[in-house]
Design a protein around this motif. Structure first.
Motif, mmCIF file in Angstrom:
data_model
loop_
_atom_site.group_PDB
_atom_site.id
_atom_site.type_symbol
_atom_site.label_atom_id
_atom_site.label_comp_id
_atom_site.label_asym_id
_atom_site.label_seq_id
_atom_site.Cartn_x
_atom_site.Cartn_y
_atom_site.Cartn_z
ATOM 1 N N GLU A 44 0.822 -1.208 0.000
ATOM 2 C CA GLU A 44 0.000 0.000 0.000
ATOM 3 C C GLU A 44 0.862 1.266 0.000
ATOM 4 O OE1 GLU A 44 -3.438 2.220 2.742
ATOM 5 O OE2 GLU A 44 -2.395 0.433 3.476
ATOM 6 N N LEU A 45 1.876 1.297 0.847
ATOM 7 C CA LEU A 45 2.711 2.494 0.935
ATOM 8 C C LEU A 45 3.560 2.666 -0.323
ATOM 9 C CD1 LEU A 45 3.722 4.941 2.382
ATOM 10 C CD2 LEU A 45 5.239 3.489 3.739
ATOM 11 N N THR A 46 4.096 1.577 -0.853
ATOM 12 C CA THR A 46 4.878 1.695 -2.091
ATOM 13 C C THR A 46 4.011 2.222 -3.222
ATOM 14 O OG1 THR A 46 6.278 -0.155 -1.396
ATOM 15 C CG2 THR A 46 6.371 0.471 -3.715
ATOM 16 N N ARG A 47 2.775 1.755 -3.306
ATOM 17 C CA ARG A 47 1.857 2.245 -4.340
ATOM 18 C C ARG A 47 1.628 3.754 -4.203
ATOM 19 N NH1 ARG A 47 -2.868 -2.421 -4.617
ATOM 20 N NH2 ARG A 47 -2.349 -3.175 -6.711
ATOM 21 N N LEU A 48 1.404 4.207 -2.981
ATOM 22 C CA LEU A 48 1.177 5.640 -2.765
ATOM 23 C C LEU A 48 2.397 6.450 -3.176
ATOM 24 C CD1 LEU A 48 -0.602 5.541 0.722
ATOM 25 C CD2 LEU A 48 -1.645 6.146 -1.482
ATOM 26 N N LEU A 49 3.577 5.947 -2.873
ATOM 27 C CA LEU A 49 4.800 6.660 -3.232
ATOM 28 C C LEU A 49 5.018 6.660 -4.738
ATOM 29 C CD1 LEU A 49 7.082 5.295 -0.371
ATOM 30 C CD2 LEU A 49 6.399 7.690 -0.687
ATOM 31 N N VAL A 50 4.760 5.532 -5.401
ATOM 32 C CA VAL A 50 4.921 5.453 -6.855
ATOM 33 C C VAL A 50 3.966 6.417 -7.554
ATOM 34 C CG1 VAL A 50 4.496 3.943 -8.842
ATOM 35 C CG2 VAL A 50 5.887 3.135 -6.931
ATOM 36 N N ALA A 51 2.763 6.580 -7.012
ATOM 37 C CA ALA A 51 1.774 7.468 -7.631
ATOM 38 C C ALA A 51 2.152 8.931 -7.529
ATOM 39 C CB ALA A 51 0.406 7.244 -6.986
ATOM 40 N N ALA A 52 3.076 9.262 -6.655
ATOM 41 C CA ALA A 52 3.494 10.657 -6.467
ATOM 42 C C ALA A 52 4.634 10.987 -7.430
ATOM 43 C CB ALA A 52 3.948 10.877 -5.030
ATOM 44 N N PRO A 53 4.463 11.998 -8.293
ATOM 45 C CA PRO A 53 5.539 12.330 -9.239
ATOM 46 C C PRO A 53 6.730 12.962 -8.545
ATOM 47 C CG PRO A 53 3.765 13.942 -9.374
ATOM 48 C CD PRO A 53 3.290 12.860 -8.446
ATOM 49 N N GLY A 54 7.871 12.887 -9.212
ATOM 50 C CA GLY A 54 9.087 13.490 -8.662
ATOM 51 C C GLY A 54 10.258 13.316 -9.596
ATOM 52 N N GLU A 55 9.996 13.511 -10.910
ATOM 53 C CA GLU A 55 11.038 13.287 -11.904
ATOM 54 C C GLU A 55 12.178 14.290 -11.757
ATOM 55 O OE1 GLU A 55 9.017 11.513 -15.862
ATOM 56 O OE2 GLU A 55 8.388 13.536 -15.364
ATOM 57 N N ASN A 56 13.387 13.797 -11.914
ATOM 58 C CA ASN A 56 14.584 14.632 -11.807
ATOM 59 C C ASN A 56 15.584 14.225 -12.900
ATOM 60 O OD1 ASN A 56 16.423 16.473 -10.789
ATOM 61 N ND2 ASN A 56 17.251 15.057 -9.285
ATOM 62 N N PRO A 57 15.870 15.107 -13.880
ATOM 63 C CA PRO A 57 15.357 16.465 -13.966
ATOM 64 C C PRO A 57 13.879 16.494 -14.357
ATOM 65 C CG PRO A 57 16.648 15.934 -15.922
ATOM 66 C CD PRO A 57 16.796 14.778 -14.988
ATOM 67 N N PRO A 58 13.200 17.618 -14.041
ATOM 68 C CA PRO A 58 13.736 18.883 -13.531
ATOM 69 C C PRO A 58 13.845 18.966 -12.021
ATOM 70 C CG PRO A 58 11.415 19.141 -13.998
ATOM 71 C CD PRO A 58 11.759 17.737 -14.388
ATOM 72 N N GLY A 59 13.258 18.011 -11.300
ATOM 73 C CA GLY A 59 13.225 18.120 -9.841
ATOM 74 C C GLY A 59 11.878 18.651 -9.390
ATOM 75 N N GLY A 60 11.400 18.185 -8.301
ATOM 76 C CA GLY A 60 10.096 18.563 -7.776
ATOM 77 C C GLY A 60 9.558 17.413 -6.956
ATOM 78 N N GLU A 61 10.244 17.108 -5.868
ATOM 79 C CA GLU A 61 9.950 15.934 -5.067
ATOM 80 C C GLU A 61 8.891 16.168 -4.001
ATOM 81 O OE1 GLU A 61 14.404 15.799 -6.197
ATOM 82 O OE2 GLU A 61 12.902 17.306 -5.632
ATOM 83 N N ALA A 62 8.220 17.334 -4.043
ATOM 84 C CA ALA A 62 7.295 17.705 -2.971
ATOM 85 C C ALA A 62 6.153 16.709 -2.827
ATOM 86 C CB ALA A 62 6.741 19.104 -3.218
#
Length: 424
Positions: A44-62
């Motif tokens: 469940e937690l891995t799924r939630l984390l995977v669904a959150a974007p955070g591509e680098n570049p450009p960066g934006g891990e919020a």
């Protein structure tokens, strides 16, 4: 796709024997705690984390940081965010313990760009045949989930610990290491309590990694003189000078093959970017060569920079009317922890005791943020996590096995119990 992809996806070199033996019987009290680790919670937690974007570049891990913070707070863990840049926060999660040295779990929240070729939704967290798919599932949101679940398990078990367990989830690991640099600078400024060791949850096929190469980016800028291509003798061609630099770096790369480290292989050069000129009819006045230099654990970036300048000076481009400037734009230290170190033995034996694959101690040709911790904190570092940097990271249909997530989380729990026992 930077440091790990450019090192043959972190292929391993020669392995050592297993760590020195320490008591390897899981006690009833330890088993009681291990039984609290839930595969469903990890998925469940891995799924939630995977669904959150955070591509680098450009960066934006919020977005990923937000999921981590919520997961930590829901589990009663202490959590803190620190902005490195706008929309790029480091996250620190802690399980409290006594006043003794703590255990640092280390991970990163950025992922490489999604890219093409996916047959499943890259942020969908599809679960199929015991594997969870999505960008970052292996590198390294699965590892982050294993850390959080392990820490939650320790808190729920209520076992007294001699020191805290802390997860530092930092930004920008895939590029220039802004997150780990910021984290360590903060610790130095506040004279924070020491760690007894650092466990990096990067994907290692559940192999205990005790050495890794470092990495540096070097740029050689060659300056000449522009002129009309109808009479090239009126100018000085910077691209020709850059070509000489590239040939020299290739020669140097082959020379370095004789300096192989038994675990991480040789230092290497790879020219990755060449930019110069403004048009075919103009003699180019500038050309830039950017190269990746993999560092042995014992190598100093400052020494490599000085050596590079000397090699470029030896080409006598100045005699051809060319100026050169050599600078290092990024450096990440390698590390090597002695195979017989008690920290290595404790972690590796915990892995064995929870049913790990039984692989020998190994080394990484890749680089990771653990090198900064080894250098700046002076503590032993190992890399150990679910998933494969060789076969899954930085590619389409990236995935991680649920059984790997469970083994990793249980290993982190057992290692923490043994390293931070009250009598330790």
């Amino acid at each position: 796709a930077r440091r790990k992809a450019s090192s043959a996806c972190g292929e391993r070199s020669t392995a050592l024997p297993r760590a020195a033996e320490v008591p390897s019987t899981v006690s009833p009290d330890e088993q009681r705690v291990l039984d609290l680790v839930s595969a469903d919670e990890l998925v469940e937690l891995t799924r939630l984390l995977v669904a959150a974007p955070g591509e680098n570049p450009p960066g934006g891990e919020a977005a990923t940081a937000k999921v981590l913070v919520a997961a930590a707070e829901e589990r009663g863990l202490t959590v803190e965010q620190t902005d490195v840049e706008t929309d790029r926060p480091n996250v620190s999660v802690t399980v409290s313990g006594g006043d003794g040295p703590g255990l640092l779990l280390l991970g990163h929240t950025d992922v490489v760009p999604v890219g093409d070729g996916w047959t499943v939704p890259p942020l969908g967290g599809v679960l199929r045949d015991g594997r969870l798919f999505g960008r970052g599932a292996t590198d390294m949101k699965g590892g982050l989930a294993a850390c959080i679940v392990a820490m939650s398990t320790l808190r729920r078990a209520g076992v007294p610990l001699s020191g805290p367990v802390e997860l530092s989830a930092v930004v920008d690991e895939e590029e220039t290491g802004k997150g780990i640099r910021h984290f360590l600078a903060q610790r130095a400024a506040t004279a924070s309590a020491p760690y007894l060791g650092c466990l990096v949850a990067e994907p290692t096929d559940l192999q205990t990694i005790v050495a890794a190469r470092g990495d540096a980016y070097l740029e050689v800028l060659v300056r000449g003189k522009a002129a009309h291509s109808g009479n090239p003798a009126d100018g000085v061609n910077a691209v020709y000078g850059a070509a000489a630099v590239i040939s020299e770096l290739e020669r140097w790369h082959h020379e370095l093959a004789e300096q192989a480290h038994p675990l991480v292989g040789p230092p290497t050069w790879s020219v990755g970017l060449v930019q110069g000129g403004t048009g075919a009819s103009i003699v180019p006045a500038e050309c830039s060569v950017v190269a990746d230099r993999r560092l042995l654990p014992s190598e100093s970036p400052e020494t490599v920079l000085a050596q590079t300048r000397a090699r470029v000076d030896g080409l006598d481009l100045a005699g051809r009317g060319l100026d050169t400037d050599v600078r290092m734009t990024m450096d990440m230290p390698g590390f090597e922890t002695p195979a017989d170190h008690p920290f290595v033995a404790a972690v590796d034996t915990a892995l064995t005791d929870v049913g790990g694959p039984g692989l020998p101690l190994g080394g990484w040709t890749a680089a990771c943020d653990g090198g900064y911790v080894a250098r700046d904190e002076g503590v032993p570092v190992v890399v150990l996590g679910p998933g494969s940097v060789q076969t899954q990271a930085h590619r389409a249909d990236e995935s991680v096995g649920v059984d790997e997530l469970l083994t990793a989380a249980r290993t982190y729990v057992l290692a923490a119990l043994r390293l931070l026992a009250r009598e330790h």
